[in-house]
Design a protein around this motif. Sequence first.
Motif, PDB file in Angstrom:
ATOM      1  N   CYS A 116       0.824  -1.216   0.000  1.00 44.11           N
ATOM      2  CA  CYS A 116       0.000   0.000   0.000  1.00 44.11           C
ATOM      3  C   CYS A 116       0.858   1.266   0.000  1.00 44.11           C
ATOM      4  N   ALA A 121      -3.918   4.370  -1.150  1.00 43.83           N
ATOM      5  CA  ALA A 121      -4.727   4.853  -0.033  1.00 43.83           C
ATOM      6  C   ALA A 121      -4.736   6.373  -0.075  1.00 43.83           C
ATOM      7  N   SER A 123      -4.438   1.627   6.968  1.00 48.07           N
ATOM      8  CA  SER A 123      -4.161   1.177   5.605  1.00 48.07           C
ATOM      9  C   SER A 123      -2.954   0.248   5.508  1.00 48.07           C
ATOM     10  N   LEU A 158      -8.052   1.901  -1.382  1.00 44.79           N
ATOM     11  CA  LEU A 158      -8.772   1.952  -0.105  1.00 44.79           C
ATOM     12  C   LEU A 158      -9.479   3.299  -0.047  1.00 44.79           C
TER      13      LEU A 158
END
Length: 518
Positions: free
Chosen positions: A53, A79, A97, A161
């Motif tokens: 991420c 994210a 996240s 996300l």
Amino acid sequence: MNLGRYVRRTTSHQPDAEAVVCGPTRLTYAALDEDSDRLATALRGLGLRKGDCVATLAANRAELVVTEVALYKAGMVRAPVNARLGEREVAHLLRESGARVLLADAAHLAAAQRAVPGSEVTTVIGYDGPGDSGPGYADVLAAAVPEPVDVDCADEDPAVLHFTSGSTGRLKAAIQTYGNRAAVMRKMVMGPDTRVGPGDRQILAGPVTHASGMPLLGILFAGGCAIVLPRWDAEDFLATVQRERATHAFVVPTMINTILALPDARAHDVSSLRQLIYGAAPMSPRRIREAWELFGPVLSQGYGCGETTSGVLFLSTEDHRRAIEGLDEELLLSCGRPRAEAEVAVVDDNGAPVPDGEIGEIAVRGPDVVPGYLNEPALTAETFRDGWFLTGDLARRRADGYVFIVDRKKDMIISGGFNIYAVEVESVLHQHRDVYEAAVIGVPDERWGEAVKAVVVPRAGAALDASELIEFCARHLARMKKPRSVDLVAALPHNPNGKIDRRALRDPYWAGTERRVH
């Protein structure tokens, strides 16, 4: 699947065509393709791999588009952190996240660095230059070899996300997959109203990290140009339409309100616009008619949310024309009919479809609906049932498929045993010529449990009278639905996504009460 391949393909067709414009920055497809390859290579050089991420914290800028494409190419998870959030919320999102790298602009770099402790972030890249926790973006790109990056992804792999607070105030992340994002791309390029191809130029007026950025992949697939506004300013929007000869734009109703309030709005040439799409919040029929008069027959509306990745109901320009010309005026109260691959139903509490004309909850299923929320199994089980996402929006469906929202499930007011829908009262208030913005909430009442209160922002220069507004509503509504009181205010609270923050609006009225119904 690799969504970055479509950018590479468009680049091979038209390398010198403009792909992204944001302020003074103008990126061709060749530059976007190369810069995104460089960034993807650099992130892999930091040890990141497919499924890892990367977070962003920045106001609109061209580099956000480069970052999005780079992460698609590398099969990583993005994210996006809303740039309006406070440090505590940023810190929470970074921890939630699991982001390992954070890219931030100069305005948020210091706050980003303070939010990193306790998270998995090991590197902070400054879009505008290096900071204490990492290098500058330009240096990162310059040091990377622009080798094509193409990591294969499955439909179910997480791509974004999408953090949203909804009406609860609690930040949660809808997990948008690569399959979800591909479905949105198909929707954009298949729709005659939303396809932005070679020679077309779409203005993205809100944060491209959120709803305003949903059309991006479709634009880049079809070979159009994304014009990203660095910030919202009504005058600048009109000037940008004229200067860039924009053909498409996506805005929220609040933005249209600020445009209509400009005394010299008609001084700009907006004749290049073929589509002005609005969404993310209700818009009153009065404002729709005013916008139609200003921009011409170019309006269309979309309805969707983070959990559906983009719009799933659509009210076309032709629908608007029919309503405005008096052929079906009720359509101005509709959010449209299902489009593309999404299925939409209006259901009861057991998930069974209600008869046309009766009120139920909007439920959606299809390839653009997310599988659930990150680290929220109970909320996922409550919200996603038997393949359907329950939106929380109460609505009725007409026999011909048009859907009409009546309220949020949690915003319904129960007064004296009667269900009163705030949106219905607000739509009447917005018909008053001196009302700029209005919100309706339930407040404590010893006799009725809840009483209807309107909180209203007058138009500039208008002298509104609260009792006259109540009587105006009484002439258009059943008397039990009219506001019992009206507060006139200079402004309404809005959440970071630009929607009216009803929770913040209600809280002062319920402070100190033993029972809170919301």
